[in-house]
Write a protein that holds these residues in place. Structure first.
Motif, PDB file in Angstrom:
ATOM      1  N   TRP A 103     -39.965  40.109 -62.951  1.00 45.71           N
ATOM      2  CA  TRP A 103     -38.974  40.284 -64.015  1.00 45.71           C
ATOM      3  C   TRP A 103     -39.183  41.642 -64.679  1.00 45.71           C
ATOM      4  O   TRP A 103     -40.244  41.929 -65.209  1.00 45.71           O
ATOM      5  CB  TRP A 103     -39.101  39.172 -65.052  1.00 45.71           C
ATOM      6  CG  TRP A 103     -38.611  37.844 -64.559  1.00 45.71           C
ATOM      7  CD1 TRP A 103     -39.362  36.826 -64.060  1.00 45.71           C
ATOM      8  CD2 TRP A 103     -37.252  37.415 -64.494  1.00 45.71           C
ATOM      9  NE1 TRP A 103     -38.556  35.780 -63.693  1.00 45.71           N
ATOM     10  CE2 TRP A 103     -37.254  36.109 -63.952  1.00 45.71           C
ATOM     11  CE3 TRP A 103     -36.031  37.994 -64.850  1.00 45.71           C
ATOM     12  CZ2 TRP A 103     -36.086  35.388 -63.759  1.00 45.71           C
ATOM     13  CZ3 TRP A 103     -34.869  37.272 -64.648  1.00 45.71           C
ATOM     14  CH2 TRP A 103     -34.902  35.984 -64.114  1.00 45.71           C
ATOM     15  N   LEU A 104     -38.141  42.496 -64.607  1.00 42.19           N
ATOM     16  CA  LEU A 104     -38.212  43.844 -65.167  1.00 42.19           C
ATOM     17  C   LEU A 104     -36.993  44.107 -66.042  1.00 42.19           C
ATOM     18  O   LEU A 104     -35.920  43.518 -65.845  1.00 42.19           O
ATOM     19  CB  LEU A 104     -38.267  44.889 -64.044  1.00 42.19           C
ATOM     20  CG  LEU A 104     -39.452  44.812 -63.071  1.00 42.19           C
ATOM     21  CD1 LEU A 104     -39.250  45.822 -61.944  1.00 42.19           C
ATOM     22  CD2 LEU A 104     -40.749  45.099 -63.809  1.00 42.19           C
ATOM     23  N   ASN A 105     -37.172  45.029 -67.023  1.00 40.55           N
ATOM     24  CA  ASN A 105     -36.030  45.483 -67.814  1.00 40.55           C
ATOM     25  C   ASN A 105     -35.135  46.336 -66.926  1.00 40.55           C
ATOM     26  O   ASN A 105     -35.536  47.399 -66.461  1.00 40.55           O
ATOM     27  CB  ASN A 105     -36.507  46.297 -69.024  1.00 40.55           C
ATOM     28  CG  ASN A 105     -37.244  45.440 -70.032  1.00 40.55           C
ATOM     29  OD1 ASN A 105     -36.926  44.268 -70.216  1.00 40.55           O
ATOM     30  ND2 ASN A 105     -38.225  46.026 -70.694  1.00 40.55           N
ATOM     31  N   ASN A 106     -33.914  45.844 -66.692  1.00 39.01           N
ATOM     32  CA  ASN A 106     -33.046  46.492 -65.723  1.00 39.01           C
ATOM     33  C   ASN A 106     -31.844  47.190 -66.344  1.00 39.01           C
ATOM     34  O   ASN A 106     -31.190  47.998 -65.687  1.00 39.01           O
ATOM     35  CB  ASN A 106     -32.552  45.445 -64.710  1.00 39.01           C
ATOM     36  CG  ASN A 106     -31.930  46.077 -63.489  1.00 39.01           C
ATOM     37  OD1 ASN A 106     -32.369  47.123 -63.026  1.00 39.01           O
ATOM     38  ND2 ASN A 106     -30.870  45.460 -62.981  1.00 39.01           N
ATOM     39  N   ALA A 107     -31.527  46.882 -67.603  1.00 45.87           N
ATOM     40  CA  ALA A 107     -30.380  47.502 -68.266  1.00 45.87           C
ATOM     41  C   ALA A 107     -30.618  47.493 -69.767  1.00 45.87           C
ATOM     42  O   ALA A 107     -31.378  46.679 -70.277  1.00 45.87           O
ATOM     43  CB  ALA A 107     -29.093  46.767 -67.910  1.00 45.87           C
ATOM     44  N   GLU A 108     -29.944  48.399 -70.452  1.00 49.94           N
ATOM     45  CA  GLU A 108     -30.184  48.547 -71.883  1.00 49.94           C
ATOM     46  C   GLU A 108     -28.916  49.010 -72.598  1.00 49.94           C
ATOM     47  O   GLU A 108     -28.127  49.780 -72.057  1.00 49.94           O
ATOM     48  CB  GLU A 108     -31.305  49.564 -72.132  1.00 49.94           C
ATOM     49  CG  GLU A 108     -31.551  49.888 -73.591  1.00 49.94           C
ATOM     50  CD  GLU A 108     -32.621  50.943 -73.771  1.00 49.94           C
ATOM     51  OE1 GLU A 108     -32.286  52.046 -74.220  1.00 49.94           O
ATOM     52  OE2 GLU A 108     -33.791  50.667 -73.440  1.00 49.94           O
ATOM     53  N   VAL A 109     -28.725  48.504 -73.816  1.00 53.66           N
ATOM     54  CA  VAL A 109     -27.668  48.972 -74.706  1.00 53.66           C
ATOM     55  C   VAL A 109     -28.313  49.313 -76.041  1.00 53.66           C
ATOM     56  O   VAL A 109     -29.082  48.524 -76.585  1.00 53.66           O
ATOM     57  CB  VAL A 109     -26.575  47.895 -74.902  1.00 53.66           C
ATOM     58  CG1 VAL A 109     -25.699  48.228 -76.098  1.00 53.66           C
ATOM     59  CG2 VAL A 109     -25.721  47.775 -73.652  1.00 53.66           C
TER      60      VAL A 109
END
Length: 253
Positions: free
Chosen positions: A85-91
């Motif tokens: 599980w990885l951080n794949n997108a950001e706002v």
């Protein structure tokens, strides 16, 4: 001639009632101390009129909002990549209140129009502003919903429909509970009167939240003398560790 007749007719008609808010709060200042576990604010008021209530219009409704200081927030989404599980997108949210409560006399959809919600920025969705989207721009709404869900679960965002008591279309009151993890700063209180889903009057007040006593001293020390604050933290951690070890040896003996 016709213009003069219309003017005389307008003067002969009864004046429309102008409704205004006269409001108060049980306190306009909250002190955060070492034993602070939250606070409850009573917001109350009355409707001031210069004529009887207007006939043929919908019932009077009241909305009260309490908004804490806003800060930027990065909302990230985790996806499973190669089994991890990885951080794949950001706002990046440019401005999101640290606390927000909204109380109403009735169901929000029934008393507030989308047009006036947009004009006055009443609901939390209108208060939050998202900018600088770095990825997944088409799904930015999902990130904002995620932020709302997380902060609602943390009891930092609340919608209290039907929690404003309105008596005889004149007196109103509501209680707003502030949590123990308040952010220091000014909390904006806004009050709205509505008829036929339109805002007819509004007023704004402020609650000051400030650290006091030991909390203020530690806060100032961390900001103004970070080196000394770090050394004191190390000393306190060492003393706490030594005390725990001594207590454990005493128990075993």
């Amino acid at each position: 001639m016709i213009r003069q007749a219309l003017l005389l007719l307008a003067l002969a008609l009864p004046a429309a009632a102008q409704e205004q808010i006269v409001a108060g709060m049980s306190q306009n200042r909250v002190s955060i101390t070492a034993d602070f576990d939250g606070s409850e604010i009573l917001i109350y008021g009355a409707v001031k009129r210069d004529a009887p209530p207007p006939e043929g219009r919908g019932p009077l409704e009241v909305i009260v909002t309490v908004e804490g200081p806003s800060t930027p927030v990065a909302v990230r989404r985790k996806d499973r990549v190669a089994g991890i599980w990885l951080n794949n997108a950001e706002v990046r949210v440019d401005s999101a209140p640290s606390f927000f409560a909204l109380a109403t006399t009735g169901p929000l959809d029934h008393i507030l129009s989308d047009t006036d919600n947009l004009r006055y920025g009443i609901t939390i969705e209108r208060v939050i502003r998202a900018v600088g989207i770095t990825a997944e721009a088409d799904e930015a709404g999902e990130f904002l919903l995620g932020l709302l869900r997380v902060r609602t679960n943390e009891d930092r965002y609340r919608v209290l429909q039907g929690k404003v008591e309105l008596t005889e279309d004149t007196l109103f009151r509501t209680d707003i509970v502030l949590p123990s993890n308040l952010t220091e700063g000014e909390y904006k209180v806004r009050l709205f009167l509505l008829r036929d889903r339109k805002v007819i009057a509004h007023q704004e007040r402020v609650i000051g939240v400030r650290k006091e006593g030991l909390e203020r001293w530690i806060f100032n020390l961390a900001r103004e003398q970070p080196l000394l604050y770090g050394l004191l933290s190390l000393v306190m951690a060492g003393v706490a560790g030594w005390g725990a070890s001594a207590a454990f040896r005493l128990v075993r003996a």
